[in-house]
Design a protein around this motif. Structure first.
Motif, PDB file in Angstrom:
ATOM      1  N   ASP A 162      52.836   1.471 -56.396  1.00  0.00           N
ATOM      2  CA  ASP A 162      52.752   1.859 -57.804  1.00  0.00           C
ATOM      3  C   ASP A 162      51.974   3.165 -57.966  1.00  0.00           C
ATOM      4  N   ASP A 163      51.849   3.911 -56.865  1.00  0.00           N
ATOM      5  CA  ASP A 163      51.217   5.231 -56.889  1.00  0.00           C
ATOM      6  C   ASP A 163      52.327   6.267 -57.057  1.00  0.00           C
ATOM      7  N   GLU A 164      52.443   6.831 -58.243  1.00  0.00           N
ATOM      8  CA  GLU A 164      53.540   7.740 -58.534  1.00  0.00           C
ATOM      9  C   GLU A 164      53.485   9.012 -57.688  1.00  0.00           C
ATOM     10  N   SER A 165      52.303   9.425 -57.230  1.00  0.00           N
ATOM     11  CA  SER A 165      52.239  10.618 -56.393  1.00  0.00           C
ATOM     12  C   SER A 165      52.906  10.387 -55.043  1.00  0.00           C
ATOM     13  N   ALA A 166      52.967   9.136 -54.602  1.00  0.00           N
ATOM     14  CA  ALA A 166      53.643   8.806 -53.351  1.00  0.00           C
ATOM     15  C   ALA A 166      55.098   8.437 -53.570  1.00  0.00           C
ATOM     16  N   ARG A 167      55.435   8.042 -54.780  1.00  0.00           N
ATOM     17  CA  ARG A 167      56.741   7.442 -55.058  1.00  0.00           C
ATOM     18  C   ARG A 167      57.716   8.358 -55.803  1.00  0.00           C
ATOM     19  N   ALA A 168      57.235   9.117 -56.759  1.00  0.00           N
ATOM     20  CA  ALA A 168      58.123   9.865 -57.651  1.00  0.00           C
ATOM     21  C   ALA A 168      59.019  10.838 -56.893  1.00  0.00           C
ATOM     22  N   ASP A 169      60.296  10.836 -57.242  1.00  0.00           N
ATOM     23  CA  ASP A 169      61.314  11.739 -56.704  1.00  0.00           C
ATOM     24  C   ASP A 169      61.729  11.432 -55.269  1.00  0.00           C
ATOM     25  N   PHE A 170      61.393  10.232 -54.778  1.00  0.00           N
ATOM     26  CA  PHE A 170      61.790   9.867 -53.416  1.00  0.00           C
ATOM     27  C   PHE A 170      62.763   8.681 -53.393  1.00  0.00           C
ATOM     28  N   GLY A 171      63.321   8.327 -54.539  1.00  0.00           N
ATOM     29  CA  GLY A 171      64.286   7.233 -54.584  1.00  0.00           C
ATOM     30  C   GLY A 171      65.643   7.671 -54.070  1.00  0.00           C
ATOM     31  N   PRO A 172      66.621   6.764 -53.939  1.00  0.00           N
ATOM     32  CA  PRO A 172      66.578   5.365 -54.389  1.00  0.00           C
ATOM     33  C   PRO A 172      65.655   4.516 -53.516  1.00  0.00           C
ATOM     34  N   ILE A 354      31.925   7.113 -59.726  1.00  0.00           N
ATOM     35  CA  ILE A 354      31.007   8.110 -60.266  1.00  0.00           C
ATOM     36  C   ILE A 354      31.191   8.203 -61.783  1.00  0.00           C
ATOM     37  N   ASP A 355      30.092   8.337 -62.498  1.00  0.00           N
ATOM     38  CA  ASP A 355      30.166   8.576 -63.940  1.00  0.00           C
ATOM     39  C   ASP A 355      30.968   9.856 -64.161  1.00  0.00           C
ATOM     40  N   PRO A 356      32.089   9.782 -64.888  1.00  0.00           N
ATOM     41  CA  PRO A 356      32.929  10.971 -65.087  1.00  0.00           C
ATOM     42  C   PRO A 356      32.182  12.165 -65.667  1.00  0.00           C
ATOM     43  N   VAL A 357      31.079  11.891 -66.350  1.00  0.00           N
ATOM     44  CA  VAL A 357      30.276  12.986 -66.895  1.00  0.00           C
ATOM     45  C   VAL A 357      29.741  13.871 -65.769  1.00  0.00           C
ATOM     46  N   LYS A 358      29.535  13.266 -64.597  1.00  0.00           N
ATOM     47  CA  LYS A 358      28.980  13.996 -63.452  1.00  0.00           C
ATOM     48  C   LYS A 358      30.042  14.801 -62.706  1.00  0.00           C
ATOM     49  N   GLY A 359      31.311  14.504 -62.960  1.00  0.00           N
ATOM     50  CA  GLY A 359      32.365  15.244 -62.285  1.00  0.00           C
ATOM     51  C   GLY A 359      33.428  14.321 -61.729  1.00  0.00           C
ATOM     52  N   THR A 360      34.524  14.905 -61.284  1.00  0.00           N
ATOM     53  CA  THR A 360      35.575  14.132 -60.629  1.00  0.00           C
ATOM     54  C   THR A 360      35.144  13.782 -59.216  1.00  0.00           C
ATOM     55  N   GLY A 361      35.870  12.846 -58.608  1.00  0.00           N
ATOM     56  CA  GLY A 361      35.575  12.519 -57.225  1.00  0.00           C
ATOM     57  C   GLY A 361      35.704  13.723 -56.320  1.00  0.00           C
ATOM     58  N   ARG A 362      36.724  14.533 -56.557  1.00  0.00           N
ATOM     59  CA  ARG A 362      36.924  15.748 -55.758  1.00  0.00           C
ATOM     60  C   ARG A 362      35.737  16.683 -55.902  1.00  0.00           C
ATOM     61  N   VAL A 373      27.740  16.839 -45.953  1.00  0.00           N
ATOM     62  CA  VAL A 373      28.305  15.490 -45.877  1.00  0.00           C
ATOM     63  C   VAL A 373      29.787  15.563 -46.223  1.00  0.00           C
ATOM     64  N   LEU A 374      30.632  14.992 -45.364  1.00  0.00           N
ATOM     65  CA  LEU A 374      32.070  14.964 -45.630  1.00  0.00           C
ATOM     66  C   LEU A 374      32.483  13.581 -46.097  1.00  0.00           C
ATOM     67  N   ALA A 375      33.071  13.512 -47.277  1.00  0.00           N
ATOM     68  CA  ALA A 375      33.555  12.256 -47.853  1.00  0.00           C
ATOM     69  C   ALA A 375      34.882  12.540 -48.527  1.00  0.00           C
ATOM     70  N   LYS A 376      35.530  11.491 -49.028  1.00  0.00           N
ATOM     71  CA  LYS A 376      36.862  11.658 -49.626  1.00  0.00           C
ATOM     72  C   LYS A 376      36.931  10.923 -50.951  1.00  0.00           C
ATOM     73  N   ASP A 377      37.559  11.587 -51.914  1.00  0.00           N
ATOM     74  CA  ASP A 377      37.746  10.987 -53.226  1.00  0.00           C
ATOM     75  C   ASP A 377      39.040  10.192 -53.268  1.00  0.00           C
ATOM     76  N   THR A 378      39.164   9.338 -54.258  1.00  0.00           N
ATOM     77  CA  THR A 378      40.408   8.629 -54.544  1.00  0.00           C
ATOM     78  C   THR A 378      40.396   8.212 -56.002  1.00  0.00           C
ATOM     79  N   HIS A 379      41.521   8.272 -56.648  1.00  0.00           N
ATOM     80  CA  HIS A 379      41.690   7.770 -58.010  1.00  0.00           C
ATOM     81  C   HIS A 379      40.612   8.287 -58.971  1.00  0.00           C
ATOM     82  N   GLY A 380      40.633   9.574 -59.215  1.00  0.00           N
ATOM     83  CA  GLY A 380      39.781  10.144 -60.259  1.00  0.00           C
ATOM     84  C   GLY A 380      38.344  10.328 -59.834  1.00  0.00           C
ATOM     85  N   SER A 381      37.465   9.476 -60.322  1.00  0.00           N
ATOM     86  CA  SER A 381      36.034   9.645 -60.080  1.00  0.00           C
ATOM     87  C   SER A 381      35.473   8.661 -59.062  1.00  0.00           C
TER      88      SER A 381
END
Length: 410
Positions: A162-172, A354-362, A373-381
């Motif tokens: 249900d992640d459209e970034s992985a799914r959209a435009d790759f059907g059927p 993360i509190d969105p006020v502080k920034g996005t996860g990225r 420090v190397l870390a990775k964001d996912t799903h917004g914040s």
């Protein structure tokens, strides 16, 4: 002089990134760091700056960069033979599948290469089991999956994402899958019918943000699958092999699935190794010629996999992840209300909202990178921390201190 060095370093980094941007497909959006070497929990970029790796290649590097035991196993095999294909036997595959089966408490192993291959293989096995053992009419098999899942990005797998970034435009899209809310045992039971051959889930959802289900959920899944005669397939590709403080995340609630899907750390961060692990009454449905892989079970992969299994058989990585996981959890929870909204996880695996006020996860990950420090964001914040299990307590505490500093400055 320092300004000159910094300018030259930026130019070198920019050159590598420019080459990648120009000639590599843009299917990733990496942080602007160019890693050149690694040792333990630390990596060094092309300019000589060191970073604490708190992603560990999505748990593929559970045992650290340049792990001497794993490198020795790989070097020894490189001097002998690396690939035979499964047209012939090799002297590493038999011991590897025997030792991995013993670690998992199962009978058989189907060796593959990537995690997505393991998932695809399990789907085929489950369908064959449904037709040949359960008696499902040909072409009518269905598999129940979870909302928020991540099992890979092949065309079959994205069909039930249900992640459209992985799914959209790759059907059927491939049919045969039913989605229910993760953590809802009643919804799962309602979705199963006589044609259901398997339930496929992550014991802890990784890409979704390290989502830990209620403690009674996996036991309920086990009971439902047993009663309604559907295979319980646990995708432990990220959660397994020590990451959560246990050999498998299912162990945390004393649940044994019918099928384990393994990958990432199974190759020690050296070669891609994955596996479907189950008893003979499940994997035994496969016949010669029905499934295969030129590289699956190759001698080099099997030799490295044996070294990984040997380390896990001692229980030491699992115990270390449990102990340090407690430290990580305590330190992170102290930040709740100070830029952190919620913390989830198990062992050395944490999802931090993360509190969105502080920034996005990225944005938070970019600021952490600037502090080493190397870390990775996912799903917004939400950001994820998953350092190699070999990380020291001192370095782990330091990493959380850098997160705290980033949040204070935001």
């Amino acid at each position: 002089m320092s300004e000159v060095r910094n300018t030259m370093a930026a130019q070198a980094t920019g050159s590598y990134i420019a080459q990648e941007d120009r000639h590599a497909a843009h299917n990733y959006h990496p942080l602007p760091v160019v890693v050149a070497s690694g040792d333990g929990a630390w990596v060094t970029d092309v300019d000589g700056k060191r970073y604490l790796d708190c992603l560990a290649a999505y748990s593929a590097v559970n045992f650290g960069h340049s792990n001497p035991v794993l490198l020795d196993a790989a070097r020894a095999q490189l001097d002998r033979i690396t690939l035979t294909s499964r047209a012939f036997h090799n002297d590493q595959l038999g011991p590897f599948v025997t030792e991995l089966a013993a670690l998992a408490g199962k009978d058989m192993v189907l060796p593959m290469n990537t995690g997505a291959e393991a998932v695809e293989s399990a789907i085929k096995v489950a369908r064959a089991w449904g037709y040949r053992v359960k008696g499902v009419p040909d072409g009518e098999a269905n598999i129940v999956v979870m909302a928020g899942n991540f099992h890979g990005r092949t065309t079959t797998i994205i069909s039930f994402s249900d992640d459209e970034s992985a799914r959209a435009d790759f059907g059927p899209y491939t049919p045969g899958f039913r989605t229910v809310p993760y953590g809802d045992a009643a919804a799962l039971e309602a979705a199963i019918d006589d044609h259901t051959v398997a339930v496929l889930l992550e014991p802890i959802q990784g890409e979704a943000g390290i989502i830990v289900p209620p403690a009674d959920y996996l036991p309920a899944v086990r009971e439902i699958c047993t009663r309604l005669r559907a295979l319980f397939i646990a995708d432990e590709i990220q959660s397994g092999l020590g990451r959560t403080g246990a050999t498998f995340a299912c162990d945390l609630v004393d649940v044994v699935p019918d099928v384990y899907l393994l990958g990432k750390a199974l190759g020690g961060g050296i070669v891609p190794v994955s596996a479907v692990v189950a008893d003979a009454d499940v994997l035994g449905v496969l016949h010669a010629g029905e499934h295969g892989s030129t590289f699956g079970g190759n001698p080099l992969a099997a030799a490295v996999g044996r070294a990984v299994v040997s380390m896990l058989a001692t229980g030491e990585p699992q115990a270390r992840a449990r102990e340090l996981g407690g430290v990580l959890r305590e330190r992170l929870e102290a930040l709740i209300g100070h830029g952190v909204v919620a913390v989830r996880g198990a062992g050395l695996w944490a999802g931090i909202d993360i509190d969105p006020v502080k920034g996005t996860g990225r944005e938070i990950c970019e600021r952490l990178m600037e502090r080493g420090v190397l870390a990775k964001d996912t799903h917004g914040s939400t950001i994820r921390l998953a350092p190699p299990i070999v990380v020291s307590e001192e370095d782990l505490v330091w990493a959380v201190e850098q997160l705290e500093a980033v949040l204070v400055d935001a």
